[in-house]
Design a protein around this motif. Structure first.
Motif, PDB file in Angstrom:
ATOM      1  N   ASN A   1       0.825  -1.207   0.000  1.00 27.76           N
ATOM      2  CA  ASN A   1       0.000   0.000   0.000  1.00 27.76           C
ATOM      3  C   ASN A   1       0.856   1.252   0.000  1.00 27.76           C
ATOM      4  N   ARG A   2       2.125   1.090  -0.397  1.00 27.91           N
ATOM      5  CA  ARG A   2       3.012   2.248  -0.439  1.00 27.91           C
ATOM      6  C   ARG A   2       2.470   3.342  -1.345  1.00 27.91           C
ATOM      7  N   HIS A   3       1.776   2.914  -2.424  1.00 28.42           N
ATOM      8  CA  HIS A   3       1.290   3.904  -3.383  1.00 28.42           C
ATOM      9  C   HIS A   3       0.253   4.831  -2.790  1.00 28.42           C
ATOM     10  N   ARG A   4      -0.317   4.417  -1.646  1.00 31.21           N
ATOM     11  CA  ARG A   4      -1.323   5.278  -1.035  1.00 31.21           C
ATOM     12  C   ARG A   4      -0.698   6.455  -0.306  1.00 31.21           C
ATOM     13  N   ARG A   5       0.589   6.264   0.058  1.00 31.49           N
ATOM     14  CA  ARG A   5       1.254   7.365   0.749  1.00 31.49           C
ATOM     15  C   ARG A   5       1.601   8.452  -0.241  1.00 31.49           C
ATOM     16  N   ARG A   6       1.619   9.662   0.237  1.00 31.33           N
ATOM     17  CA  ARG A   6       1.962  10.759  -0.652  1.00 31.33           C
ATOM     18  C   ARG A   6       3.451  10.986  -0.665  1.00 31.33           C
TER      19      ARG A   6
ATOM     20  N   GLU B   1      -7.623  27.048  -9.817  1.00 28.27           N
ATOM     21  CA  GLU B   1      -6.345  27.329 -10.459  1.00 28.27           C
ATOM     22  C   GLU B   1      -5.858  26.169 -11.320  1.00 28.27           C
ATOM     23  N   MET B   2      -6.530  25.037 -11.204  1.00 25.15           N
ATOM     24  CA  MET B   2      -6.089  23.890 -12.005  1.00 25.15           C
ATOM     25  C   MET B   2      -6.939  23.697 -13.247  1.00 25.15           C
TER      26      MET B   2
ATOM     27  N   LYS C   1       5.838   8.380 -10.857  1.00 25.35           N
ATOM     28  CA  LYS C   1       5.102   8.555  -9.598  1.00 25.35           C
ATOM     29  C   LYS C   1       3.773   7.828  -9.641  1.00 25.35           C
ATOM     30  N   TYR C   2       3.133   7.761  -8.477  1.00 29.13           N
ATOM     31  CA  TYR C   2       1.801   7.187  -8.402  1.00 29.13           C
ATOM     32  C   TYR C   2       0.767   8.308  -8.447  1.00 29.13           C
TER      33      TYR C   2
ATOM     34  N   SER D   1      -1.221  16.415  -8.195  1.00 36.74           N
ATOM     35  CA  SER D   1      -2.355  17.300  -7.920  1.00 36.74           C
ATOM     36  C   SER D   1      -3.528  16.900  -8.822  1.00 36.74           C
ATOM     37  N   GLY D   2      -4.687  17.435  -8.492  1.00 42.11           N
ATOM     38  CA  GLY D   2      -5.877  17.090  -9.269  1.00 42.11           C
ATOM     39  C   GLY D   2      -5.728  17.429 -10.742  1.00 42.11           C
TER      40      GLY D   2
END
Lengths: 380, 264
Positions: A375-380, B191-192, B153-154, B159-160
């Motif tokens: 669940n690492r992907h859930r962390r920001r 702003e997005m 990245k995931y 950001s939205g």
């Protein structure tokens, strides 16, 4: 860049020194104050419970280690019995040292005990290898098949110069591991199919899956085992006899499958509808959608209840004792039937509990790591 | 809060009248239980045409575009997409969905996959594209939506606005002939909104056939060949944006426009 030395404020306002939290809001002393001695009631409770814990811990250590007898000669248990009746009772671990091979391997021929011992090691190694993420490749399936074949050869024998041992003589820890491993290895995929089937758009599939889950869940495991061992052979044609262990194995698999299916279904339902729609909109077929998008997310969500059920079933395999299969617990129970050793059940059951605890605790710890990792992907 | 889009210049039309319509809805009806949500909706969208659908909430505009790739099923009437009529034929449906990209209000990125994996999954498994090629394609579109540096990245780390641009890139990686946008900016902070609309304008400039449900009137004025106004499940009025907005023929559109303008 202009050279402004750190610590000099621009507007002439003196720079605030880095502020420490007020004294005694962090650290062990603060923790004790906040959690154990925050009011006179808490202080009283802490003192009473502390006294009880220390007192019973001391008695337990005295019983289990200080006064304990670790071995006796020739089944002469008088010393143990005397100790038990004395003012300073102690454990008679002699029963475990004396009977440990029977507890672990049941009625398996004594001189062949290295075979089930090796089987236990193989099973445990198989779990360890499967738990490591770097082995999560296609080859893992081959490793499983190869290991299980070797385990079968070791248990049955009859080839490679190993003497044949009929299934009726197997017992102890290998039985528990066989039932748990095969049970969960088959029940888990089955449960995924059933969970998907319950949400299928095809009414026949849905009805079948609902019926399976409700029927199996509606009866106790014990009655399923009875049916498997007593009723099922009545329906078989003359001369055909299916191994009792196999029948118990099927009953346990079906039972675990129904419970796991509901856990998996919970995960499927927790996924937002948008995930299904996004996969559909990309033109992914049902199985791609399920395999790449839905299951990876749904199963991660339900790791805690899944492992909960796994652990439950690992221990529930001990119920096979009622149909006369010699698993770890049954072997332990039988070990203290002998007159010389009667009355030393506590020691035996404690030893067995330690074995169960090792496997279950390992599962629990592993699942916590896995959950954090996946669940690492859930962390920001 | 209309995004700062230059409304002076309208994009040159890319409508191709020689080709058969990309999307054809013919007297489409749909009910949710007893509620009649689409009433005799007929709409023909030409290849290269950019249609903006607007209307009050609950007017059936989202339902209509979700019927086009059959996320919702209509009960009466015909929907023909890229020459294939929507039916229960799963294979035909998969073929249509391959050609129709969709962008959702809530992005619906796959949170367990990286940005790059989000973009390459369908090309690899649906289009059978080699992995390397799919990744190059994904990087191409991610560059186009101006976030190539986020590829590893995931979605949860973006950001939205960035997520919505990834969603657009993900849809584009399938090289669709038609793009559907279901309120793509409604879930975004003000702003997005602009960054997403800019991306969509860029897409429109390339002549993509688009149907876009949105309340962004500036966007409609700039890119739409046609604006369709829906209310209570039916198409009330449609036409080029300027005459439609400046001179609404029906009371319902007039009310709607005054409400939107007051809100802005």
């Amino acid at each position: 860049m202009s050279e402004i030395s750190l610590g000099t404020s621009i507007a002439g306002v003196p720079e605030a020194a880095p502020r420490q939290p007020p004294a005694l809001t962090t650290g062990p002393v603060a923790w004790l104050r906040a959690n154990l001695f925050s009011s006179w009631l808490n202080t009283a409770l802490t003192l009473v419970l502390g006294y009880l814990i220390v007192r019973y811990a001391i008695s337990f250590v005295d019983w289990a280690f200080v006064n304990a007898i670790w071995s006796v000669e020739n089944n002469q248990t008088q010393a143990c019995r005397a100790l038990k009746a004395s003012a300073t009772p102690g454990a008679c671990w002699a029963v475990v040292t004396e009977k440990h091979r029977f507890i672990l391997f049941g009625t398996y021929p004594y001189e062949e005990h290295w075979r089930p011992a090796l089987v236990c090691v193989l099973f445990t190694a198989l779990y360890a290898v499967s738990a490591m993420r770097r082995f999560w490749r296609k080859e893992l399936a081959l490793i499983w098949i190869a290991t299980l074949v070797v385990i079968g050869i070791l248990m049955w024998g009859g080839i490679l110069g190993l003497s044949y041992v009929p299934q009726e003589r197997w017992g102890g820890l290998p039985i528990t591991l066989i039932l748990a491993t095969f049970g969960l290895a088959f029940a888990f995929p089955l449960s995924i199919l059933v969970a998907l089937g319950r949400r299928s758009s095809m009414p026949a599939v849905r009805v079948l899956c609902v019926a399976y889950v409700e029927l199996i869940r509606g009866v106790p495991l014990i009655s399923l085992l009875f049916m498997a061992s007593v009723m099922f052979p009545l329906f078989l044609p003359e001369g055909i006899n299916i191994d009792k262990l196999l029948r118990a194995q099927v009953a346990i698999t079906l039972f675990a499958g129904a419970y796991l299916a509901e856990v998996v279904r919970g995960g499927l339902q927790a996924l937002p509808k948008g995930q299904y729609e996004a996969a559909d909109a990309l033109g992914l077929s049902y199985w791609y959608k399920t395999g790449f998008i839905i299951l990876p997310q749904a199963l991660r969500l339900v790791i805690p209840p899944l492992v909960n059920t796994f652990i439950g079933f690992f221990k529930d395999t001990s119920l096979v004792l009622i149909i006369g299969i010699f698993d770890l617990l049954t072997a332990g129970k039988t070990a203290v039937v002998e007159p010389a050793w009667q009355g030393f059940g506590v020691e035996v059951y404690l030893a067995i509990s330690v074995i169960y605890f090792c496997y279950c605790f390992a599962m629990s710890r592993y699942s916590q790591n896995l959950e954090a990792e996946l669940n690492r992907h859930r962390r920001r | 809060m209309s995004a700062a889009i230059d409304t002076e210049t309208h994009l040159r039309s890319a409508v191709r009248t020689d080709a058969p319509p990309a999307i054809l809805l013919d007297k489409v009806n749909k009910w949710y239980g007893a509620m009649h949500v689409l009433r005799d909706v007929s709409l023909s969208v030409a290849t290269g045409e950019r249609v903006v659908v607007c209307g009050p909430s609950g007017s059936g505009k989202s339902t209509m575009i979700r019927c086009i790739n059959r996320l919702e099923q209509h009960q009466e009437g015909r929907i023909v997409v890229d020459g294939t009529e929507l039916s229960d034929d799963v294979r035909a449906l998969d073929a249509i969905r391959r050609e129709v990209g969709m962008v959702f209000q809530s992005f619906n990125l796959f949170p367990h996959l990286t940005i790059l994996e989000n973009c390459t999954l369908a090309p690899i498994w649906v289009r059978r594209m080699p992995k390397k090629e799919a990744e190059d394609l994904a990087m191409h579109y991610l560059t186009r939506v101006k976030i190539p540096d986020q590829a590893r990245k995931y979605p949860g780390q973006l950001s939205g606005g960035q997520q919505q641009r990834v969603a657009i890139a993900r849809a584009l990686c399938m090289k669709p002939k038609i793009m559907l946008f279901d309120e793509p900016t409604s879930a975004l902070d003000p702003e997005m909104i602009k960054e997403v609309l800019d991306t969509m304008v860029g897409l429109a400039e390339d002549g993509m056939t688009m149907i876009c449900v949105t309340h962004e009137m500036g966007f409609a004025r700039q890119v739409a060949d046609r604006v369709v106004f829906m209310d209570r499940g039916e198409i009330v009025e449609q036409g080029a944006p300027e005459p439609l907005f400046n001179d609404p023929k029906t009371e319902r559109l007039r009310t709607f426009l005054s409400q939107i303008l007051r809100g802005h």
